[in-house]
Motif scaffolding. Structure first.
Motif, mmCIF file in Angstrom:
data_model
loop_
_atom_site.group_PDB
_atom_site.id
_atom_site.type_symbol
_atom_site.label_atom_id
_atom_site.label_comp_id
_atom_site.label_asym_id
_atom_site.label_seq_id
_atom_site.Cartn_x
_atom_site.Cartn_y
_atom_site.Cartn_z
ATOM 1 N N HIS A 61 0.830 -1.207 0.000
ATOM 2 C CA HIS A 61 0.000 0.000 0.000
ATOM 3 C C HIS A 61 0.862 1.254 0.000
ATOM 4 O O HIS A 61 0.635 2.174 -0.794
ATOM 5 C CB HIS A 61 -0.914 -0.019 1.227
ATOM 6 C CG HIS A 61 -2.095 0.892 1.111
ATOM 7 N ND1 HIS A 61 -3.179 0.618 0.307
ATOM 8 C CD2 HIS A 61 -2.362 2.097 1.707
ATOM 9 C CE1 HIS A 61 -4.066 1.586 0.412
ATOM 10 N NE2 HIS A 61 -3.597 2.507 1.247
ATOM 11 N N PHE A 62 1.849 1.297 0.867
ATOM 12 C CA PHE A 62 2.696 2.490 0.958
ATOM 13 C C PHE A 62 3.529 2.678 -0.299
ATOM 14 O O PHE A 62 3.732 3.801 -0.765
ATOM 15 C CB PHE A 62 3.598 2.413 2.185
ATOM 16 C CG PHE A 62 2.853 2.457 3.484
ATOM 17 C CD1 PHE A 62 1.587 3.003 3.564
ATOM 18 C CD2 PHE A 62 3.410 1.924 4.638
ATOM 19 C CE1 PHE A 62 0.886 3.039 4.753
ATOM 20 C CE2 PHE A 62 2.723 1.957 5.842
ATOM 21 C CZ PHE A 62 1.457 2.513 5.897
ATOM 22 N N VAL B 268 4.205 6.009 -5.280
ATOM 23 C CA VAL B 268 4.302 6.043 -6.744
ATOM 24 C C VAL B 268 3.168 6.894 -7.315
ATOM 25 O O VAL B 268 3.364 7.686 -8.252
ATOM 26 C CB VAL B 268 4.259 4.616 -7.334
ATOM 27 C CG1 VAL B 268 4.174 4.672 -8.860
ATOM 28 C CG2 VAL B 268 5.492 3.825 -6.914
ATOM 29 N N LEU B 269 1.960 6.755 -6.751
ATOM 30 C CA LEU B 269 0.811 7.556 -7.183
ATOM 31 C C LEU B 269 1.081 9.037 -6.969
ATOM 32 O O LEU B 269 0.816 9.865 -7.850
ATOM 33 C CB LEU B 269 -0.440 7.126 -6.422
ATOM 34 C CG LEU B 269 -1.711 7.942 -6.700
ATOM 35 C CD1 LEU B 269 -2.242 7.637 -8.093
ATOM 36 C CD2 LEU B 269 -2.785 7.671 -5.649
ATOM 37 N N VAL B 270 1.608 9.391 -5.806
ATOM 38 C CA VAL B 270 1.907 10.796 -5.513
ATOM 39 C C VAL B 270 2.941 11.344 -6.492
ATOM 40 O O VAL B 270 2.799 12.456 -7.009
ATOM 41 C CB VAL B 270 2.404 10.942 -4.058
ATOM 42 C CG1 VAL B 270 2.947 12.348 -3.813
ATOM 43 C CG2 VAL B 270 1.277 10.641 -3.074
ATOM 44 N N ALA B 271 3.982 10.562 -6.773
ATOM 45 C CA ALA B 271 5.014 10.996 -7.715
ATOM 46 C C ALA B 271 4.433 11.204 -9.111
ATOM 47 O O ALA B 271 4.740 12.195 -9.792
ATOM 48 C CB ALA B 271 6.150 9.977 -7.753
ATOM 49 N N ALA B 272 3.576 10.275 -9.553
ATOM 50 C CA ALA B 272 2.961 10.401 -10.877
ATOM 51 C C ALA B 272 2.051 11.616 -10.941
ATOM 52 O O ALA B 272 1.991 12.307 -11.974
ATOM 53 C CB ALA B 272 2.176 9.130 -11.210
ATOM 54 N N LEU B 273 1.330 11.902 -9.864
ATOM 55 C CA LEU B 273 0.473 13.088 -9.822
ATOM 56 C C LEU B 273 1.301 14.361 -9.930
ATOM 57 O O LEU B 273 0.923 15.305 -10.635
ATOM 58 C CB LEU B 273 -0.342 13.099 -8.523
ATOM 59 C CG LEU B 273 -1.598 12.239 -8.490
ATOM 60 C CD1 LEU B 273 -2.174 12.197 -7.083
ATOM 61 C CD2 LEU B 273 -2.635 12.778 -9.467
ATOM 62 N N PHE B 274 2.439 14.397 -9.230
ATOM 63 C CA PHE B 274 3.305 15.573 -9.295
ATOM 64 C C PHE B 274 3.802 15.788 -10.720
ATOM 65 O O PHE B 274 3.790 16.923 -11.231
ATOM 66 C CB PHE B 274 4.489 15.409 -8.343
ATOM 67 C CG PHE B 274 5.481 16.537 -8.414
ATOM 68 C CD1 PHE B 274 5.224 17.743 -7.789
ATOM 69 C CD2 PHE B 274 6.669 16.388 -9.128
ATOM 70 C CE1 PHE B 274 6.131 18.797 -7.877
ATOM 71 C CE2 PHE B 274 7.579 17.424 -9.215
ATOM 72 C CZ PHE B 274 7.305 18.637 -8.584
ATOM 73 N N VAL B 275 4.242 14.718 -11.378
ATOM 74 C CA VAL B 275 4.726 14.814 -12.762
ATOM 75 C C VAL B 275 3.604 15.291 -13.677
ATOM 76 O O VAL B 275 3.798 16.163 -14.533
ATOM 77 C CB VAL B 275 5.271 13.455 -13.240
ATOM 78 C CG1 VAL B 275 5.543 13.474 -14.742
ATOM 79 C CG2 VAL B 275 6.541 13.093 -12.479
ATOM 80 N N TRP B 276 2.404 14.736 -13.500
ATOM 81 C CA TRP B 276 1.275 15.118 -14.344
ATOM 82 C C TRP B 276 0.906 16.582 -14.145
ATOM 83 O O TRP B 276 0.683 17.313 -15.122
ATOM 84 C CB TRP B 276 0.068 14.235 -14.049
ATOM 85 C CG TRP B 276 -1.135 14.605 -14.857
ATOM 86 C CD1 TRP B 276 -1.442 14.195 -16.121
ATOM 87 C CD2 TRP B 276 -2.208 15.483 -14.459
ATOM 88 N NE1 TRP B 276 -2.628 14.765 -16.542
ATOM 89 C CE2 TRP B 276 -3.109 15.553 -15.546
ATOM 90 C CE3 TRP B 276 -2.472 16.203 -13.302
ATOM 91 C CZ2 TRP B 276 -4.267 16.326 -15.496
ATOM 92 C CZ3 TRP B 276 -3.622 16.984 -13.243
ATOM 93 C CH2 TRP B 276 -4.511 17.027 -14.336
ATOM 94 N N PHE B 277 0.830 17.042 -12.886
ATOM 95 C CA PHE B 277 0.474 18.438 -12.616
ATOM 96 C C PHE B 277 1.499 19.385 -13.231
ATOM 97 O O PHE B 277 1.136 20.388 -13.852
ATOM 98 C CB PHE B 277 0.381 18.682 -11.105
ATOM 99 C CG PHE B 277 -0.976 18.405 -10.534
ATOM 100 C CD1 PHE B 277 -2.073 19.174 -10.881
ATOM 101 C CD2 PHE B 277 -1.170 17.360 -9.640
ATOM 102 C CE1 PHE B 277 -3.341 18.916 -10.358
ATOM 103 C CE2 PHE B 277 -2.421 17.087 -9.117
ATOM 104 C CZ PHE B 277 -3.511 17.869 -9.473
#
Length: 282
Positions: free
Chosen positions: A126-127, A132-141
């Motif tokens: 989970h962690f 990884v989700l947070v990192a991908a969101l940062f890249v996308w934003f």
């Protein structure tokens, strides 16, 4: 044959709709959310109940959801209580498996990672995918801010708000339009996911961490306690699952090959009559 049968069906131009950043992060999110959901249910099974407040109740009752098993004259049964209303959920929640080998867990092993009781492994999975989700969101934003995708396709404008009722009616009647940009309903849906649901699920996840509470104690005040944060976290997960189900249904109804091509190559076939522009393909 009639004239209409002899003429080929008109097609709109192919437009380059999705950048490589949008496509890559889209598939990363899909993978992450799959593992986050199933590992999250594994973690939930360690204590299959949700509460409102700073702590779970012992001498008081503050549970909003409880999943478990109870003994009855007919034998053990799965029971789920939601806001005081109790339901028999034998075979699905609280008690699943076979009569010879029943499983007394909140969610059955078929929908958890791992499929057996292993809280430690569930937390590690989970962690890992959470970060990884947070990192991908940062890249996308960052990429979407630079290339204009955020301003052009996600943040609703006044015209999107005014056009929402008609677009909602068109979707309900399955009159789906394939344009260069998202429809008002799509924009508002994606805006809610990116600016409401994702921030909420990340921040409530951090609120459940004692280490983060020590560093950012204001999180507990914002969300009304660790137990309330856990309940919100679970509720947002349910909303994301519902969004995913609706998203898949709409992809199938709108033309899965065209939608998949858009998210693999970036090129999207628009509806007939869409004006062609430089760089479009016929």
């Amino acid at each position: 044959m009639t004239t209409e049968e002899k003429e080929p069906q008109a097609k709109g131009p192919l437009v380059y709709r999705q950048s490589v950043w949008t496509r890559v992060t889209h598939w990363v999110w899909a993978i992450c959310l799959f593992f986050l959901l199933l590992s999250g249910l594994q973690i939930f099974n360690a204590h299959p109940a949700l509460y409102i407040g700073q702590q779970s109740g012992f001498e008081f009752e503050n549970a909003v959801l409880e999943i478990g098993a109870v003994n009855t004259p007919e034998g053990p049964r799965g029971r789920t209580t939601v806001f005081g209303q109790t339901f028999d959920t034998t075979g699905v929640l609280g008690m699943s498996g076979t009569a010879e080998a029943p499983q007394f867990v909140g969610f059955p092993g078929a929908v958890t990672i791992p499929s057996f009781r292993d809280l430690a492994t569930g937390r590690v999975v989970h962690f890992f995918f959470g970060w990884v989700l947070v990192a991908a969101l940062f890249v996308w934003f960052l990429a979407s801010f630079i290339n204009g995708h955020l301003r052009r396709d996600i943040v609703p404008k006044g015209s999107d708000i005014s056009g929402l009722p008609k677009d909602a009616v068109d979707h309900a009647r399955l009159r789906l339009h394939h344009g260069r940009s998202y429809t008002p309903l799509q924009k508002l849906s994606y805006f809610a996911v990116f600016f409401v649901l994702f921030p909420l699920i990340i921040l409530t996840g951090l609120t459940m961490s004692p280490g983060m509470d020590a560093a950012w104690p204001w999180l507990l005040d914002v969300f009304g306690g660790r137990q309330t944060a856990r309940t919100i976290h679970f509720g947002v997960m349910v909303l994301l699952v519902l969004f995913f189900i609706v998203h898949i249904i709409m992809v199938l109804l709108a033309g899965p090959l065209n939608e998949l091509r858009s998210m693999i190559t970036g090129w999207y076939r628009t509806s007939p009559g869409t004006p062609a522009e430089a760089g479009d393909k016929p």
